[in-house]
Design a protein around this motif. Structure first.
Motif, PDB file in Angstrom:
ATOM      1  N   PHE A 139       0.857  -1.194   0.000  1.00 33.46           N
ATOM      2  CA  PHE A 139       0.000   0.000   0.000  1.00 33.46           C
ATOM      3  C   PHE A 139       0.894   1.246   0.000  1.00 33.46           C
ATOM      4  O   PHE A 139       2.056   1.185   0.409  1.00 33.46           O
ATOM      5  CB  PHE A 139      -1.011  -0.010   1.160  1.00 33.46           C
ATOM      6  CG  PHE A 139      -0.397  -0.088   2.528  1.00 33.46           C
ATOM      7  CD1 PHE A 139       0.133   1.032   3.131  1.00 33.46           C
ATOM      8  CD2 PHE A 139      -0.380  -1.297   3.221  1.00 33.46           C
ATOM      9  CE1 PHE A 139       0.689   0.978   4.388  1.00 33.46           C
ATOM     10  CE2 PHE A 139       0.182  -1.372   4.488  1.00 33.46           C
ATOM     11  CZ  PHE A 139       0.725  -0.236   5.063  1.00 33.46           C
ATOM     12  N   GLY A 140       0.347   2.321  -0.510  1.00 30.74           N
ATOM     13  CA  GLY A 140       1.144   3.545  -0.685  1.00 30.74           C
ATOM     14  C   GLY A 140       1.504   3.712  -2.150  1.00 30.74           C
ATOM     15  O   GLY A 140       1.530   4.827  -2.684  1.00 30.74           O
ATOM     16  N   PHE A 141       1.732   2.580  -2.806  1.00 31.42           N
ATOM     17  CA  PHE A 141       2.141   2.623  -4.218  1.00 31.42           C
ATOM     18  C   PHE A 141       1.030   3.195  -5.100  1.00 31.42           C
ATOM     19  O   PHE A 141       1.262   4.095  -5.912  1.00 31.42           O
ATOM     20  CB  PHE A 141       2.522   1.204  -4.662  1.00 31.42           C
ATOM     21  CG  PHE A 141       2.795   1.062  -6.138  1.00 31.42           C
ATOM     22  CD1 PHE A 141       3.864   1.719  -6.724  1.00 31.42           C
ATOM     23  CD2 PHE A 141       1.973   0.290  -6.944  1.00 31.42           C
ATOM     24  CE1 PHE A 141       4.115   1.597  -8.094  1.00 31.42           C
ATOM     25  CE2 PHE A 141       2.213   0.161  -8.304  1.00 31.42           C
ATOM     26  CZ  PHE A 141       3.285   0.826  -8.883  1.00 31.42           C
ATOM     27  N   ASP A 142      -0.179   2.693  -4.931  1.00 33.71           N
ATOM     28  CA  ASP A 142      -1.278   3.146  -5.791  1.00 33.71           C
ATOM     29  C   ASP A 142      -1.506   4.658  -5.632  1.00 33.71           C
ATOM     30  O   ASP A 142      -1.721   5.365  -6.620  1.00 33.71           O
ATOM     31  CB  ASP A 142      -2.562   2.360  -5.442  1.00 33.71           C
ATOM     32  CG  ASP A 142      -3.706   2.713  -6.379  1.00 33.71           C
ATOM     33  OD1 ASP A 142      -3.581   2.434  -7.584  1.00 33.71           O
ATOM     34  OD2 ASP A 142      -4.699   3.300  -5.920  1.00 33.71           O
ATOM     35  N   THR A 143      -1.424   5.128  -4.392  1.00 33.88           N
ATOM     36  CA  THR A 143      -1.606   6.568  -4.156  1.00 33.88           C
ATOM     37  C   THR A 143      -0.503   7.365  -4.861  1.00 33.88           C
ATOM     38  O   THR A 143      -0.785   8.352  -5.551  1.00 33.88           O
ATOM     39  CB  THR A 143      -1.589   6.867  -2.639  1.00 33.88           C
ATOM     40  OG1 THR A 143      -2.534   6.013  -1.991  1.00 33.88           O
ATOM     41  CG2 THR A 143      -1.929   8.314  -2.355  1.00 33.88           C
ATOM     42  N   ALA A 144       0.742   6.913  -4.699  1.00 31.97           N
ATOM     43  CA  ALA A 144       1.873   7.624  -5.321  1.00 31.97           C
ATOM     44  C   ALA A 144       1.716   7.644  -6.842  1.00 31.97           C
ATOM     45  O   ALA A 144       1.963   8.673  -7.488  1.00 31.97           O
ATOM     46  CB  ALA A 144       3.186   6.955  -4.927  1.00 31.97           C
TER      47      ALA A 144
END
Ligand code: F6P
Length: 344
Positions: A139-144
């Motif tokens: 998680f965090g990747f999709d937001t970035a």
């Protein structure tokens, strides 16, 4: 042994999705009547015995919040003399029967070593870089990726108006995941990633050919860890962090300067930086973080220590921490080949 109290910490660079994970861990544990202690600032909090009680109130309203309510640090419990002993001593002084460590390769690398020394630890993978092995996504990747894609969309309109080359430098450390996804989603005219050394002759040719066919603007996406052929990695500083990581940054300006000089086209450079790590997580990251958090508590309840929760396809599974750390997950070249179809 029955678990009477769980500790939770977040270590390494923050990322959107940490708070939804903490919330899920606390909500699931409390449902099982197990209290949770939050450890402040990653391993540092364990070394310094800096903790906070986590109850329903403390995790209320944090689902859409970026960052981490626990704070974070890049403290390595194996670096300074005496810290390892303090870590072990404090874990038992705080009466923590199990610990959930939420982190990337460094934090979970330490967790893996501590597990081998007998500590009851479960790992949860997080990082915008998506470079952790044994999990399809963190998680965090999709937001970035969404933030970077929006930035590329915005650069497109101004690039087109001014007939410029826009170089955009994207985070991701030594893997080009964010750059590849955002480059594909944003329609990059060239994508430069750490997995493939950059040949400036090729880059200039692609841009020139594109301009010759009537497109007088270009978007060049470059990952911060990308390296020019036969040249050194571009670094922000010579300093390294406690885990020995170099601080990347600057390749965008190197590429921009050279491109401008060699093609004669006006060029501008944007470095997205920490904007990619801040702010509210996407729905995808909130759901993934929640699923990871709930499963991490289940692993603790089942006594499955030394494991990390992971995403395989659409299933949440567990994998040995040892297998997940230490090996960088680099970009799938089949994806890069797809991006290449749109070069120029
Ligand atoms: O690992 C996450 C990350 O944002 C990388 O993409 C980047 O290279 C690094 O952290 C930046 O670190 P810092 O927050 O210490 O500047």
């Amino acid at each position: 042994m029955a678990i009477k109290r769980i500790g939770v910490l977040t270590g390494g660079g923050d990322c959107p999705g940490l708070n939804p994970t903490i919330r899920a861990i606390v909500r699931k544990a409390l449902k099982e009547n197990i209290p949770v202690t939050g450890i402040r600032n990653g391993w540092k909090g364990l070394i310094e015995k800096d903790t906070v009680r986590l109850d329903l109130n403390s995790v209320s309203g944090i689902l859409p919040k970026g960052g981490t309510i626990l704070g974070t640090s890049r403290t390595n419990p194996y670096k300074e003399k005496g810290d390892l002993e303090k870590t072990k001593k404090n874990l038992s002084a705080l009466k923590l029967d199990a610990l959930i460590a939420i982190g990337g390769d460094d934090t979970l690398g330490a967790a893996s070593k501590l597990f081998k020394e007998g500590l009851k630890i479960v790992g949860v993978p997080k990082t915008i870089d998506n470079d952790l092995s044994c999990t399809d996504f963190t998680f965090g990747f999709d937001t970035a990726v969404n933030i970077a894609t929006e930035a590329i969309d915005r650069l497109h309109t101004t690039a087109e108006s001014h007939h410029r080359i826009m170089v955009v430098e994207i985070m991701g450390r030594h893997a080009g995941w964010i750059a590849t996804y955002a480059g594909l989603a944003g329609g990059a005219d060239i994508l430069l990633i750490p997995e493939i050394p950059i040949d400036m002759n090729e880059v200039c040719d692609i841009i020139k050919t594109r301009h010759e066919r009537g497109k007088d603007f270009s978007i060049v996406v470059v990952a911060e860890g990308a390296k020019l052929k036969d040249r050194e990695l571009v670094l922000k500083t010579e300093k390294k962090d406690a885990f020995g990581n170099v601080l990347l940054g600057g390749i965008g300006h190197t590429i921009g300067k050279e491109l401008g000089e060699r093609t004669g086209f006006e060029t501008r450079v944007t470095v997205l930086g920490h904007i990619q790590r801040g702010g509210t997580p996407t729905a995808f990251d909130r759901v993934l973080a929640t699923r990871f958090g709930v499963r991490a508590v289940e692993l603790v309840l089942n006594g499955e220590f030394g494991q990390m929760v992971a995403l395989k396809g659409n299933e949440i599974v567990s994998v040995p921490l040892e297998a997940a750390v230490g090996t960088l997950k680099t970009v799938d070249m089949r994806l890069y080949e797809i991006a290449k179809i749109f070069f120029g």
